[in-house]
Design an enzyme around this catalytic site. Structure first.
Site, mmCIF file in Angstrom:
data_model
loop_
_atom_site.group_PDB
_atom_site.id
_atom_site.type_symbol
_atom_site.label_atom_id
_atom_site.label_comp_id
_atom_site.label_asym_id
_atom_site.label_seq_id
_atom_site.Cartn_x
_atom_site.Cartn_y
_atom_site.Cartn_z
ATOM 1 N N ASN A 1 3.384 -8.738 6.282
ATOM 2 C CA ASN A 1 4.036 -8.301 7.519
ATOM 3 C C ASN A 1 3.209 -7.254 8.271
ATOM 4 O OD1 ASN A 1 4.453 -6.482 5.411
ATOM 5 N ND2 ASN A 1 6.300 -5.645 6.326
ATOM 6 N N GLU A 2 1.904 -7.207 7.991
ATOM 7 C CA GLU A 2 1.060 -6.152 8.554
ATOM 8 C C GLU A 2 1.180 -6.018 10.065
ATOM 9 O OE1 GLU A 2 0.278 -7.905 6.026
ATOM 10 O OE2 GLU A 2 -0.659 -6.620 4.534
ATOM 11 N N LEU B 1 0.842 -1.192 0.000
ATOM 12 C CA LEU B 1 0.000 0.000 0.000
ATOM 13 C C LEU B 1 0.877 1.241 0.000
ATOM 14 C CD1 LEU B 1 -2.845 -0.554 2.625
ATOM 15 C CD2 LEU B 1 -2.616 -1.475 0.326
ATOM 16 N N GLY C 1 1.080 -5.473 0.754
ATOM 17 C CA GLY C 1 0.250 -5.313 -0.445
ATOM 18 C C GLY C 1 0.931 -5.849 -1.699
HETATM 19 C C1 LIG Z 1 -10.361 -5.363 13.838
HETATM 20 C C2 LIG Z 1 -10.454 -4.408 12.685
HETATM 21 C C3 LIG Z 1 -9.791 -4.959 11.484
HETATM 22 C C4 LIG Z 1 -9.838 -3.960 10.392
HETATM 23 C C5 LIG Z 1 -8.887 -4.335 9.310
HETATM 24 C C6 LIG Z 1 -8.933 -3.333 8.268
HETATM 25 C C7 LIG Z 1 -7.874 -2.861 7.693
HETATM 26 C C8 LIG Z 1 -6.464 -3.192 8.043
HETATM 27 C C9 LIG Z 1 -5.537 -2.213 7.509
HETATM 28 C C10 LIG Z 1 -4.691 -2.447 6.536
HETATM 29 C C11 LIG Z 1 -4.424 -3.724 5.859
HETATM 30 C C12 LIG Z 1 -3.666 -3.432 4.601
HETATM 31 C C13 LIG Z 1 -2.874 -4.559 4.041
HETATM 32 C C14 LIG Z 1 -1.665 -4.073 3.332
HETATM 33 C C15 LIG Z 1 -0.752 -3.297 3.965
HETATM 34 C C16 LIG Z 1 0.456 -2.711 3.299
HETATM 35 O O1 LIG Z 1 0.809 -2.958 2.167
HETATM 36 S S1 LIG Z 1 1.304 -1.606 4.243
HETATM 37 C C17 LIG Z 1 2.802 -1.220 3.355
HETATM 38 C C18 LIG Z 1 3.819 -2.217 3.699
HETATM 39 N N1 LIG Z 1 5.046 -1.957 2.982
HETATM 40 C C19 LIG Z 1 6.195 -1.836 3.579
HETATM 41 O O2 LIG Z 1 6.309 -1.922 4.781
HETATM 42 C C20 LIG Z 1 7.357 -1.573 2.682
HETATM 43 C C21 LIG Z 1 8.077 -0.346 3.076
HETATM 44 N N2 LIG Z 1 9.174 -0.075 2.166
HETATM 45 C C22 LIG Z 1 10.343 -0.738 2.231
HETATM 46 O O3 LIG Z 1 10.571 -1.610 3.048
HETATM 47 C C23 LIG Z 1 11.368 -0.337 1.223
HETATM 48 O O4 LIG Z 1 11.021 0.926 0.724
HETATM 49 C C24 LIG Z 1 11.505 -1.314 0.056
HETATM 50 C C25 LIG Z 1 10.155 -1.623 -0.591
HETATM 51 C C26 LIG Z 1 12.154 -2.618 0.538
HETATM 52 C C27 LIG Z 1 12.417 -0.681 -1.029
HETATM 53 O O5 LIG Z 1 13.626 -0.326 -0.469
HETATM 54 P P1 LIG Z 1 14.582 0.690 -1.259
HETATM 55 O O6 LIG Z 1 14.743 0.282 -2.660
HETATM 56 O O7 LIG Z 1 15.804 0.841 -0.426
HETATM 57 O O8 LIG Z 1 13.737 2.032 -1.335
HETATM 58 P P2 LIG Z 1 13.540 3.092 -0.178
HETATM 59 O O9 LIG Z 1 13.315 2.454 1.124
HETATM 60 O O10 LIG Z 1 14.660 4.065 -0.274
HETATM 61 O O11 LIG Z 1 12.176 3.802 -0.610
HETATM 62 C C28 LIG Z 1 12.130 4.690 -1.714
HETATM 63 C C29 LIG Z 1 10.997 5.676 -1.507
HETATM 64 O O12 LIG Z 1 9.744 4.985 -1.471
HETATM 65 C C30 LIG Z 1 9.053 5.305 -0.260
HETATM 66 N N3 LIG Z 1 8.241 4.159 0.108
HETATM 67 C C31 LIG Z 1 8.642 2.892 0.228
HETATM 68 N N4 LIG Z 1 7.625 2.093 0.557
HETATM 69 C C32 LIG Z 1 6.535 2.878 0.634
HETATM 70 C C33 LIG Z 1 5.161 2.627 0.914
HETATM 71 N N5 LIG Z 1 4.687 1.401 1.178
HETATM 72 N N6 LIG Z 1 4.310 3.680 0.907
HETATM 73 C C34 LIG Z 1 4.760 4.931 0.633
HETATM 74 N N7 LIG Z 1 6.055 5.228 0.335
HETATM 75 C C35 LIG Z 1 6.928 4.218 0.346
HETATM 76 C C36 LIG Z 1 10.159 5.641 0.692
HETATM 77 O O13 LIG Z 1 9.655 6.401 1.749
HETATM 78 C C37 LIG Z 1 11.086 6.437 -0.234
HETATM 79 O O14 LIG Z 1 10.468 7.704 -0.466
HETATM 80 P P3 LIG Z 1 11.297 9.011 -0.800
HETATM 81 O O15 LIG Z 1 12.013 8.724 -2.096
HETATM 82 O O16 LIG Z 1 12.241 9.225 0.343
HETATM 83 O O17 LIG Z 1 10.293 10.086 -0.927
#
Ligand SMILES: CCCCC/C=C\C/C=C\CCC/C=C/C(=O)SCCNC(=O)CCNC(=O)[C@H](O)C(C)(C)COP(=O)(O)OP(=O)(O)OC[C@H]1O[C@@H](n2cnc3c(N)ncnc32)[C@H](O)[C@@H]1OP(=O)(O)O
Length: 302
Positions: free
Chosen positions: A177-178, A108, A153
């Protein structure tokens, strides 16, 4: 859903005419590098590049957003590109991959749910549901060529495909990994996990928020093949050939039989699921942890 024909069972009425195609360039076609006839014409948008090969009936769809975080625009462009290929009878399969180094899909786009109003969060979550439904029920064969990190996601996108090929790089971990982010996978993600790796493995992996390195992902059944990075595309093509060797109608009806109940469960509870999501992510405590997490990601970069 034209189930009787066995050709198109993706629920067409799902797609809403979202008025959010701001800034997109959908529908634009351009000749592929090296020129060629119709079979080599690629199309796409800012965030999704589609390279169709009419001769084989297979299109390669490449995500090209920063980190391939699932922004609202990316979700929309993916749905539209998928629909375009599904409507073109030339195509029987899609290989989904990333054009972004080291990341298949970062999950996400947290900026879509951090500091946003409830209406925006609802619109965003509906788009996420829509993509999952479209992919999970697609009549085409979808093969994920996972050439980078694939958390949360990103894993959902991969799980909605029929087959997953992962590059053998310990940094390319995959999983839901939520819990480690303090959020909870909704029931339809849990169901998809269970359908793929079974109940006990899902229970463990979901509670622990496990991100599996390639060998473990293969062992638990989260991916179907782990291959050296330079063989991901060719292996995805070989897998595609294996799936396309099966008559379409038999494979499509079988896919529908296996997946329909899971998709129907979300379709029945879609509004409630959206409300749950919105009220959950709009909580002050969740907003604070999302903010802190985003900050950490940005700092890690420097
Ligand atoms: C009881 C009630 C129940 C109710 C339930 C209802 C709902 C529940 C709620 C939610 C469920 C949703 C399910 C899904 C959830 C998700 O997907 S959450 C997102 C999870 N993702 C992550 O944790 C990944 C985070 N990112 C990383 O680990 C790394 O960025 C990487 C993907 C491994 C890439 O690494 P690298 O190549 O080194 O790149 P950078 O880390 O430098 O990142 C570059 C830029 O991108 C930005 N960024 C990375 N990931 C995200 C992201 N997910 N969202 C937004 N932005 C992201 C990062 O900040 C850098 O940005 P800038 O260039 O600095 O601006």
């Amino acid at each position: 859903m034209a189930l009787a024909s066995g050709v198109r069972f993706a629920p067409r009425a799902l797609l809403r005419p979202w008025a959010l195609l701001r800034g997109t360039t959908l529908g634009r076609t351009e000749p592929a590098a090296g020129g060629g006839g119709d079979g080599a014409r690629r199309f796409g948008s800012q965030r999704v590049l589609v390279e169709p090969d009419a001769a084989s009936g297979v299109a390669v769809m490449k995500l090209r957003n920063p980190s391939n975080a699932l922004s609202l625009e990316l979700l929309t462009e993916l749905v539209i590109s998928l629909e375009k290929l599904e409507n073109d009878k030339t195509f029987r399969g899609i290989i989904l991959t990333s054009d972004c180094p080291r990341v298949f899909c970062a999950g996400l786009d947290l900026t879509e749910i951090c500091g946003r109003n409830p209406a925006h969060c609802a619109e965003y979550w509906k788009a996420m549901q829509e993509l999952w439904l479209r992919m999970y029920l697609s009549s085409l064969v979808l093969v994920a060529a996972i050439n980078g990190a694939c958390p949360a996601g990103g894993c959902i996108i991969a799980l909605s495909c029929d087959c997953r090929v992962l590059a053998d790089n310990p940094k390319y971990r995959i999983g839901l990994n939520e819990t480690l982010l303090g959020i909870i996978a909704p029931f339809w993600l849990k169901d998809t996990y269970v359908n793929t790796i079974g109940h006990r493995a899902s229970e463990q992996a979901l509670q622990l928020g496990s991100l599996f390195p390639p060998a473990e992902a293969l062992q638990v059944g989260l991916v179907d093949q782990v291959v050296p990075e330079d063989q991901v595309q060719s292996t995805a093509l070989s897998e595609m050939a294996r799936w396309l060797a099966v008559p379409d109608h038999a494979r499509q009806l079988t896919k529908n039989m296996m997946r329909k109940a899971t998709a129907d469960r979300l379709l029945r509870q879609r509004d409630a699921d959206t409300q749950n999501f919105v009220s959950f992510v709009c909580r002050d405590s969740i907003q604070k942890s999302l903010q802190a997490y985003l900050e950490k990601l940005r700092q890690r970069k420097g």
